[in-house]
Design a protein around this motif. Structure first.
Motif, short mmCIF file in Angstrom:
data_model
loop_
_atom_site.label_atom_id
_atom_site.label_comp_id
_atom_site.label_asym_id
_atom_site.label_seq_id
_atom_site.Cartn_x
_atom_site.Cartn_y
_atom_site.Cartn_z
N LYS A 62 0.83 -1.21 0.00
CA LYS A 62 0.00 0.00 0.00
C LYS A 62 0.86 1.25 0.00
O LYS A 62 0.58 2.22 -0.72
N ASP A 63 1.92 1.24 0.81
CA ASP A 63 2.79 2.41 0.89
C ASP A 63 3.50 2.67 -0.44
O ASP A 63 3.59 3.82 -0.89
N ALA A 64 3.97 1.62 -1.09
CA ALA A 64 4.68 1.79 -2.36
C ALA A 64 3.75 2.33 -3.45
O ALA A 64 4.18 3.07 -4.34
N LEU A 65 2.47 1.99 -3.37
CA LEU A 65 1.52 2.44 -4.39
C LEU A 65 1.19 3.93 -4.27
O LEU A 65 0.51 4.48 -5.14
N ASN A 66 1.67 4.59 -3.22
CA ASN A 66 1.50 6.04 -3.12
C ASN A 66 2.39 6.76 -4.12
O ASN A 66 2.07 7.87 -4.56
N ASP A 67 3.51 6.12 -4.48
CA ASP A 67 4.49 6.80 -5.34
C ASP A 67 4.81 6.04 -6.62
O ASP A 67 5.50 6.58 -7.49
N PHE A 68 4.31 4.82 -6.74
CA PHE A 68 4.61 4.03 -7.92
C PHE A 68 3.35 3.35 -8.44
O PHE A 68 2.39 3.12 -7.70
N SER A 69 3.38 3.03 -9.72
CA SER A 69 2.25 2.35 -10.33
C SER A 69 2.26 0.87 -9.96
O SER A 69 3.27 0.34 -9.49
N THR A 70 1.15 0.21 -10.20
CA THR A 70 1.09 -1.23 -9.98
C THR A 70 2.12 -1.93 -10.85
O THR A 70 2.80 -2.87 -10.41
N SER A 71 2.28 -1.47 -12.07
CA SER A 71 3.26 -2.04 -12.99
C SER A 71 4.67 -1.95 -12.41
O SER A 71 5.45 -2.91 -12.47
N GLN A 72 5.01 -0.78 -11.85
CA GLN A 72 6.34 -0.61 -11.26
C GLN A 72 6.49 -1.43 -9.98
O GLN A 72 7.57 -1.96 -9.68
N LEU A 73 5.40 -1.53 -9.23
CA LEU A 73 5.46 -2.31 -8.00
C LEU A 73 5.74 -3.78 -8.29
O LEU A 73 6.39 -4.46 -7.49
N TYR A 74 5.27 -4.26 -9.44
CA TYR A 74 5.59 -5.65 -9.83
C TYR A 74 7.11 -5.85 -9.86
O TYR A 74 7.60 -6.93 -9.53
N ASN A 75 7.85 -4.80 -10.28
CA ASN A 75 9.31 -4.86 -10.31
C ASN A 75 9.85 -5.07 -8.90
O ASN A 75 10.70 -5.95 -8.66
N PHE A 76 9.34 -4.28 -7.94
CA PHE A 76 9.79 -4.41 -6.55
C PHE A 76 9.46 -5.81 -6.00
O PHE A 76 10.25 -6.41 -5.29
N ILE A 77 8.27 -6.28 -6.31
CA ILE A 77 7.82 -7.58 -5.79
C ILE A 77 8.69 -8.70 -6.34
O ILE A 77 9.12 -9.60 -5.60
N TRP A 78 8.97 -8.64 -7.65
CA TRP A 78 9.80 -9.68 -8.26
C TRP A 78 11.17 -9.72 -7.60
O TRP A 78 11.69 -10.79 -7.26
N ARG A 79 11.77 -8.54 -7.38
CA ARG A 79 13.09 -8.47 -6.73
C ARG A 79 13.02 -9.02 -5.31
O ARG A 79 13.91 -9.75 -4.86
N ALA A 80 11.96 -8.65 -4.58
CA ALA A 80 11.83 -9.05 -3.19
C ALA A 80 11.71 -10.57 -3.06
O ALA A 80 12.33 -11.19 -2.18
N VAL A 81 10.92 -11.18 -3.92
CA VAL A 81 10.74 -12.63 -3.87
C VAL A 81 12.01 -13.34 -4.31
O VAL A 81 12.42 -14.35 -3.70
N LYS A 82 12.63 -12.83 -5.35
CA LYS A 82 13.87 -13.44 -5.84
C LYS A 82 14.94 -13.40 -4.75
O LYS A 82 15.65 -14.39 -4.51
N ASN A 83 15.06 -12.27 -4.06
CA ASN A 83 16.05 -12.14 -2.99
C ASN A 83 15.72 -13.04 -1.81
O ASN A 83 16.62 -13.61 -1.18
N ALA A 84 14.43 -13.18 -1.51
CA ALA A 84 14.02 -14.05 -0.41
C ALA A 84 14.39 -15.51 -0.72
O ALA A 84 14.87 -16.24 0.15
N ALA A 85 14.16 -15.92 -1.96
CA ALA A 85 14.49 -17.29 -2.36
C ALA A 85 16.00 -17.53 -2.31
O ALA A 85 16.46 -18.59 -1.86
N ALA A 86 16.77 -16.52 -2.75
CA ALA A 86 18.24 -16.64 -2.71
C ALA A 86 18.74 -16.70 -1.26
O ALA A 86 19.65 -17.46 -0.92
N PHE A 87 18.12 -15.90 -0.39
CA PHE A 87 18.46 -15.88 1.03
C PHE A 87 18.21 -17.25 1.66
O PHE A 87 19.02 -17.75 2.45
N TYR A 88 17.09 -17.85 1.28
CA TYR A 88 16.75 -19.18 1.79
C TYR A 88 17.79 -20.21 1.36
O TYR A 88 18.25 -21.04 2.16
#
Length: 396
Positions: free
Chosen positions: A294-320
């Motif tokens: 919700k906070d990210a959508l104040n300054d970025f589009s849903t399309s851009q937020l997909y970028n953040f989400i992809w990075r976050a999940v990818k990093n979480a999987a690598a961390f695991y």
């Protein structure tokens, strides 16, 4: 359950059979006994040639005669099955297929079907009574707010029957009403609470739970509804709601709220898809992650937020993989990763590339209705920032 090997001992006298059994249980080798008593049988099956053992203290519940069992093998680790020679009933087998058990099961099934039929009739009467009572005061279509119109328009477009009389179960729709199940349930619950839709008397009875004569709960995805609004005629009500005629003014607050709801839901849908792709469990996603979206959508589009989400999940999987931590621990890092990408992008002025919609997760009906019909910005609802809404437009 007849012992098919008993005839193998037909050439022996009762005394010889008894001697054979005594020698067998005293430990004599099977091969020796088979040769000595001239028995045409494989060594491992010798005990099956012995006479059945009568269980004088166990009577067949149907024939009332003593039941029998095969003799135990020397190598057996379980008790022999007890059965009735007359009717073949098996004492400790819940899957017994004897004629008596079949008849008992049919009788129980018939009783259960009668009970279910009675309960179904009671449910149907309660449904009909509730429908007639609620339908006696239909909602004035002119009093519907924007939220009601958005929700009912989307629901009708996804689930209205061809004859216009029923809103069939969402689970049967060929299109998706909203990105997540929780959003769909919010839509249905809101329309039910506002009495814009009613339980149809035709709804499948397994989709509702009735206690003490009242509907205690229901399965939103599986219920059949009916529209409960009035105008000059039913057809004109359908037309107005499906094509949203009569929306003259939408406040900026309403635009932002619904844009936010849809954006958050689409982002969560994408998040779940990426987590599945990286084999991470989504049951640990909670309010913290939703808040970061919700906070990210104040300054970025849903399309851009997909970028953040992809990075976050990818990093979480690598961390695991790297740190050998639990998957839950890895998933717990996703909210923080989204927030860091959001904050750094703003501070450092990143040019965040937007993602396109996933082919497997196309735009849902509620998104189409809101962006195409209500605020009329089309795909900009996905690719632009909601805070930049001005005069029904959105800058890329």
């Amino acid at each position: 359950m007849k012992n098919n090997y008993q005839d193998k001992l037909s050439h022996l006298s009762p005394q010889e059979i008894n001697d054979l059994m005594v020698s067998y249980y005293d430990g004599e080798k099977n091969d020796v006994l088979i040769k000595e008593y001239k028995i045409d049988i494989r060594s491992s099956l010798l005990s099956k040639t012995f006479p059945l053992e009568v269980q004088n203290n166990i009577l067949c519940p149907f024939c009332m005669t003593p039941m029998v069992s095969h003799r135990e093998s020397k190598s057996s680790y379980s008790s022999p099955e007890i059965f009735c020679e007359s009717c073949a009933h098996q004492r400790n087998n819940k899957y017994c297929h004897c004629e008596n058990c079949k008849a008992e099961k049919e009788k129980i099934k018939e009783i259960q079907e009668k009970q279910k039929s009675k309960k179904d009739n009671e449910k149907r009467e309660i449904l009909l009574e509730l429908f007639l009572r609620e339908n006696s005061e239909p909602i004035d279509i002119n009093l519907l707010n924007l939220k009601s119109k958005l929700y009912i328009c989307s629901l009708l477009r996804a689930c209205l029957s061809e004859d216009l009389n029923s809103i069939y179960p969402i689970s049967q729709s060929s299109v998706k009403l909203a990105p997540t199940d929780s959003y769909i349930m919010d839509i249905v619950s809101y329309l039910r609470d506002e009495r814009v839709i009613l339980f149809s008397p035709d709804t499948h009875l397994d989709s509702i739970i009735i206690e003490d004569g009242f509907i205690k709960s229901y399965y939103p995805m599986n219920v059949t509804f009916r529209l409960n609004v009035t105008e000059d005629n039913y057809q004109s009500s359908i037309d107005r709601l499906m094509y949203l005629k009569g929306i003259d003014y939408i406040s900026p607050e309403e635009k932002i709220q619904h844009w936010s709801d849809i954006g958050v839901s689409e982002s969560v849908e994408f998040l779940y898809a990426k987590m599945e792709e990286y084999n991470l469990p989504n049951e640990h996603i909670g309010d913290k992650t939703i808040s970061s979206i919700k906070d990210a959508l104040n300054d970025f589009s849903t399309s851009q937020l997909y970028n953040f989400i992809w990075r976050a999940v990818k990093n979480a999987a690598a961390f695991y993989q790297k740190e050998r931590i639990s998957k839950q621990h890895a998933v717990n890092t996703i909210a923080g990763n989204i927030s860091r990408s959001n904050e750094k992008s703003i501070v450092e002025g990143w040019d965040v590339k937007g993602y396109g919609r996933d082919y497997n997760y196309p735009q849902t009906i509620i998104s189409e209705v809101f962006f195409n019909m209500i605020i009329e910005i089309g795909d900009k609802g996905f690719s632009s920032v909601r805070s930049k809404i001005q005069n029904n437009t959105a800058d890329e």
